[in-house]
Design an enzyme around this catalytic site. Structure first.
Site, PDB file in Angstrom:
ATOM      1  CG  HIS A 132      -2.034  -1.048   1.057  1.00 56.10           C
ATOM      2  ND1 HIS A 132      -1.965  -2.286   1.662  1.00 56.10           N
ATOM      3  CD2 HIS A 132      -3.202  -1.019   0.372  1.00 56.10           C
ATOM      4  CE1 HIS A 132      -3.057  -2.979   1.349  1.00 56.10           C
ATOM      5  NE2 HIS A 132      -3.824  -2.238   0.568  1.00 56.10           N
TER       6      HIS A 132
ATOM      7  CG  PHE B 283       3.661   7.372  -4.862  1.00 58.60           C
ATOM      8  CD1 PHE B 283       2.641   8.327  -4.901  1.00 58.60           C
ATOM      9  CD2 PHE B 283       4.568   7.334  -5.925  1.00 58.60           C
ATOM     10  CE1 PHE B 283       2.531   9.220  -5.960  1.00 58.60           C
ATOM     11  CE2 PHE B 283       4.457   8.224  -6.993  1.00 58.60           C
ATOM     12  CZ  PHE B 283       3.448   9.167  -7.008  1.00 58.60           C
TER      13      PHE B 283
ATOM     14  CG  HIS C 180      -1.845   0.107  -4.131  1.00 57.18           C
ATOM     15  ND1 HIS C 180      -2.483  -0.849  -4.905  1.00 57.18           N
ATOM     16  CD2 HIS C 180      -2.806   0.617  -3.294  1.00 57.18           C
ATOM     17  CE1 HIS C 180      -3.757  -0.933  -4.539  1.00 57.18           C
ATOM     18  NE2 HIS C 180      -3.987  -0.045  -3.573  1.00 57.18           N
TER      19      HIS C 180
HETATM   20  N1  LIG Z   1      -5.847 -12.159  -1.940  1.00 58.12           N
HETATM   21  C1  LIG Z   1      -5.863 -11.011  -2.613  1.00 58.12           C
HETATM   22  N2  LIG Z   1      -6.283  -9.894  -2.024  1.00 58.12           N
HETATM   23  C2  LIG Z   1      -6.290  -8.754  -2.734  1.00 58.12           C
HETATM   24  C3  LIG Z   1      -5.874  -8.698  -4.057  1.00 58.12           C
HETATM   25  N3  LIG Z   1      -5.996  -7.430  -4.486  1.00 58.12           N
HETATM   26  C4  LIG Z   1      -6.468  -6.723  -3.456  1.00 58.12           C
HETATM   27  N4  LIG Z   1      -6.649  -7.513  -2.399  1.00 58.12           N
HETATM   28  C5  LIG Z   1      -7.175  -7.147  -1.090  1.00 58.12           C
HETATM   29  O1  LIG Z   1      -8.283  -6.317  -1.333  1.00 58.12           O
HETATM   30  C6  LIG Z   1      -8.135  -5.194  -0.515  1.00 58.12           C
HETATM   31  C7  LIG Z   1      -8.748  -3.952  -1.022  1.00 58.12           C
HETATM   32  O2  LIG Z   1      -8.531  -2.948  -0.059  1.00 58.12           O
HETATM   33  P1  LIG Z   1      -7.056  -2.660   0.458  1.00 58.12           P
HETATM   34  O3  LIG Z   1      -6.285  -1.985  -0.592  1.00 58.12           O
HETATM   35  O4  LIG Z   1      -7.127  -2.059   1.788  1.00 58.12           O
HETATM   36  O5  LIG Z   1      -6.424  -4.130   0.664  1.00 58.12           O
HETATM   37  C8  LIG Z   1      -6.643  -4.997  -0.406  1.00 58.12           C
HETATM   38  C9  LIG Z   1      -6.150  -6.391  -0.272  1.00 58.12           C
HETATM   39  O6  LIG Z   1      -6.208  -6.791   1.058  1.00 58.12           O
HETATM   40  C10 LIG Z   1      -5.440  -9.903  -4.667  1.00 58.12           C
HETATM   41  O7  LIG Z   1      -5.069  -9.965  -5.820  1.00 58.12           O
HETATM   42  N5  LIG Z   1      -5.449 -11.011  -3.906  1.00 58.12           N
END
Ligand SMILES: Nc1nc2c(ncn2[C@@H]2O[C@@H]3COP(=O)(O)O[C@H]3[C@H]2O)c(=O)[nH]1
Length: 685
Positions: free
Chosen positions: A105, A107, A109
């Protein structure tokens, strides 16, 4: 320029101390960005920017800032909304500064999410369908949506009771924080890109950004998705602001979790980063003794199992809902995700096969067991993944055709219960764990909560009543059984027939419970009478004793359950000092009971229900009362017998006679035993 961040207090913020971009790095990027900020982007890059295959790892931080700046220029926002270019650059740099160096999480992203949003907006030509201000909201929300993310999700924030959870009362603490940091940046005079907005416009933009960022909390995934699906089913209306709001929330959600829509070579490194963050969190949770977030636990998940679950249950249903409204996105986001799902399914099956093989070899090659890798180790998945990737990438073109043509194909993964437990999706866990949901237009959360409370209350009440009932029943049954046992053992007691059930005042016909109590009471009385009689006592003189009158009193005075119950309780059934004591065992028992009764009872027994406690107290009281009655009875019997007939005296009475000043019932009893033992010894001699 320092943006509001609290680095103290919470564990989450303690982690941040080590993850902030260094000042040197920030300075370097800032300078480089200012050097290139007026450069135009090459046409190739602009085309590439419209595709999900865009790979930001090919660009430096300052170049990424430049691309973000380009997006604002592409939609002509600086001109349309009078945004100063220096202010825009400051804003973008502040955003960059306020992301942390966490594995996922960060920049970059936020850039990926913004780039996917940009690509989707262009693909569906959204500018023609919604207001430009909404597009500005969408782009700005994506850029800011994970600001100051600590790398530990909401579940951790809540369970660790971090500063963020405290501040936002466990309600989407991270998303609220991202939003708050965004508006603190926008509050800086030289970074406020909305400085020239009217207050109405600012309110609209602020509301929109808050709505979009808060929508990225996965705990609200189903709620938002359901509402959007309903809007599409009813007939999506681009003039309806509620529908537009829902669309914006869905768009940012899709962009946020769109990594799997990218080609494998772009998506895979990001997935590794995500798992690195997941595992760091679950390791910390284990270290800190917090509940371990199941979908992050390195001991429970593998990459393929997690992806099968996430894509099947979360990603595809969401993407397919958006594609219902915008079929042109099918190829861009749904096809690649179906392909990814198929890939991870195969990988998952291969990992399972490998695990089975390993288990077999562990059994057969017991001696070598220690050298074999753990079945659930990520190493297995990774080696298989490498093998599979090779084979699969070769087959990709053939397979892609078959998967992609399967439009109505199965999105859900066929997981066993065990697998589901292992790979519980973020949505399911977040929804269950987080207590609060923000009320939306259609869901009456209040009503749901109050119903839930009602259920809990009723269930608890039932439990309580049942517990009290069982306690009473147990005590009653135990006491009845004990008494019958005692009688059989010591008195060779036989139940009497039709003994007084009908004559019990107030007894309800057919009430077996009452009849049984009464039967025992009466039987006991009968038994005592017989015994006294056997030993030559006069029945009438006996029944005029204190104890009998007490029974008679109880009979006539009250039929309440407890009173009747006490009449035949084991304590009242203890033979008086005048009775015969067949062996030392009984005297031991009585001694024990006496000692117990003498001991002060604890004021509150937490394990007992108040009713049971009250009942037990009364039993003890009765026992004490009975003791004194018995002591008195000894005296009474002694008095009455001395008055009437000295033949009626039992050995005990006689012993009492010899020691009329015997201080207590117990000493009288012991005296009696002593005497009997002595006489027995004399006899045997
Ligand atoms: N297992 C898995 N989780 C994901 C993936 N992409 C996003 N997430 C989850 O989805 C969430 C969306 O919100 P956040 O960005 O807080 O955190 C992210 C991750 O925890 C992925 O490809 N695989």
């Amino acid at each position: 320029m320092i943006v509001y961040i609290s680095n103290e207090v919470s564990p989450a913020h303690r982690h941040l101390k080590y993850r902030r971009l260094s000042d040197a790095k920030q300075k370097e990027v800032h300078e480089k960005f200012l050097q290139i900020c007026d450069d135009p982007l090459l046409e190739d890059i602009l085309q590439y920017l419209r595709l999900p295959s865009f790979d930001c790892s090919e660009y430096s931080d300052e170049e990424i800032l430049l691309i973000l700046q380009y997006m604002y220029l592409h939609f002509d926002f600086p001109v349309k909304y009078n945004i100063n270019m220096t202010t825009l650059r400051n804003f973008l740099f502040q955003v960059y500064k306020n992301y942390n160096e966490v594995p996922f999480h960060n920049f970059r992203h936020s850039f990926c999410v913004t780039q996917m949003m940009y690509a989707m907006i262009l693909k569906v030509d959204l500018s023609k369908l919604i207001d430009d201000l909404e597009i500005l909201v969408l782009i700005t929300s994506c850029i800011c949506h994970d600001l100051d993310h600590p790398g530990y999700n909401n579940l951790y924030q809540v369970n660790a009771r971090t500063e963020l959870a405290l501040r936002y009362n466990d309600i989407s603490p991270l998303e609220n924080h991202h939003c708050s940091v965004a508006f603190h940046i926008l509050d800086l005079p030289d970074a406020n890109i909305f400085e020239n907005f009217s207050s109405d416009m600012f309110r609209t933009v602020r509301e929109g950004i808050i709505r979009c960022i808060l929508a990225t909390d996965m705990a609200r995934h189903n709620e938002i998705l359901t509402q959007f699906r309903d809007a599409v089913t009813e007939g999506f209306d681009f003039k309806n602001q509620l529908h537009i709001n829902l669309l914006c929330m869905i768009l940012i959600k899709v962009a946020d979790i769109s990594n799997e829509a990218r080609p494998m070579n772009v998506a895979e490194p990001w997935l590794d980063k995500l798992f690195k963050e997941f595992f760091t969190q679950s390791d910390t949770e284990k270290k800190e003794g917090l509940p371990v977030t199941p979908f992050m636990d390195r001991d429970k998940i593998t990459k393929p199992s997690s992806q099968c679950s996430f894509i099947g249950y979360v990603l595809l249903p969401l993407f397919e809902a958006l594609v219902q409204l915008f079929p042109e996105l099918n190829e861009m986001i749904v096809y690649p995700v179906r392909y990814a799902l198929d890939y991870y399914r195969k990988l998952n099956e291969a990992v399972k096969d490998e695990q089975r093989q390993q288990r077999k070899s562990v059994v057969t090659l017991d001696a070598q067991a220690s050298t074999i890798t753990s079945p659930s180790s990520p190493g297995v998945a990774n080696s298989i993944q490498a093998q599979l990737e090779q084979g699969m990438l070769q087959q990709k073109s053939e397979e892609e055709t078959s998967i992609l043509s399967d439009e109505g194909g199965q999105s859900m993964v066929d997981l066993t219960e065990e697998e589901e437990e292992e790979t519980k999706t973020e949505v399911a866990v977040s929804e269950k764990t987080l207590k609060f949901k923000i009320s939306t237009e259609r869901v009456d959360i209040k009503a749901e909560i109050s119903n839930w409370f009602k259920l809990v209350e009723i269930r608890d009440l039932k439990k309580k009543v049942l517990k009290i009932f069982i306690n009473f029943e147990n005590v009653k049954l135990r006491s009845n059984k004990e008494m019958i046992k005692k009688k059989k053992k010591f008195y060779a007691w036989k139940p009497t027939h039709n003994s007084g059930v009908r004559s019990h005042p107030g007894s309800r016909k057919g009430s077996r419970e009452k009849a049984q109590d009464f039967e025992i009471t009466r039987a006991y009385r009968f038994d005592r009478t017989n015994r006294t009689s056997e030993s030559g006592a006069d029945k009438r003189s006996w029944s005029s004793s204190e104890n009998t009158s007490s029974y008679e009193d109880k009979r006539s005075d009250n039929n309440s359950y407890e009173k009747r119950y006490h009449t035949c309780s084991p304590t009242t059934a203890i033979p008086e000092g005048s009775g015969e004591f067949p062996n030392a065992l009984l005297s031991d028992k009585l001694k024990k009971l006496n000692e117990e009764a003498e001991q002060p009872k604890p004021q509150s027994s937490s394990t007992r229900s108040p009713d049971l406690k009250r009942f037990m107290n009364r039993v003890v009281r009765d026992f004490r009362g009975n003791k004194s009655k018995v002591a008195n009875g000894v005296k009474n019997t002694e008095d009455s017998s001395s008055k009437s007939d000295s033949k009626c005296q039992t050995n005990a009475n006689r012993s009492q006679h010899k020691e009329p000043k015997s201080p207590s019932w117990m000493s009288a009893l012991l005296q009696n035993i002593k005497l009997r033992t002595a006489s027995h010894e004399t006899d045997s001699q």
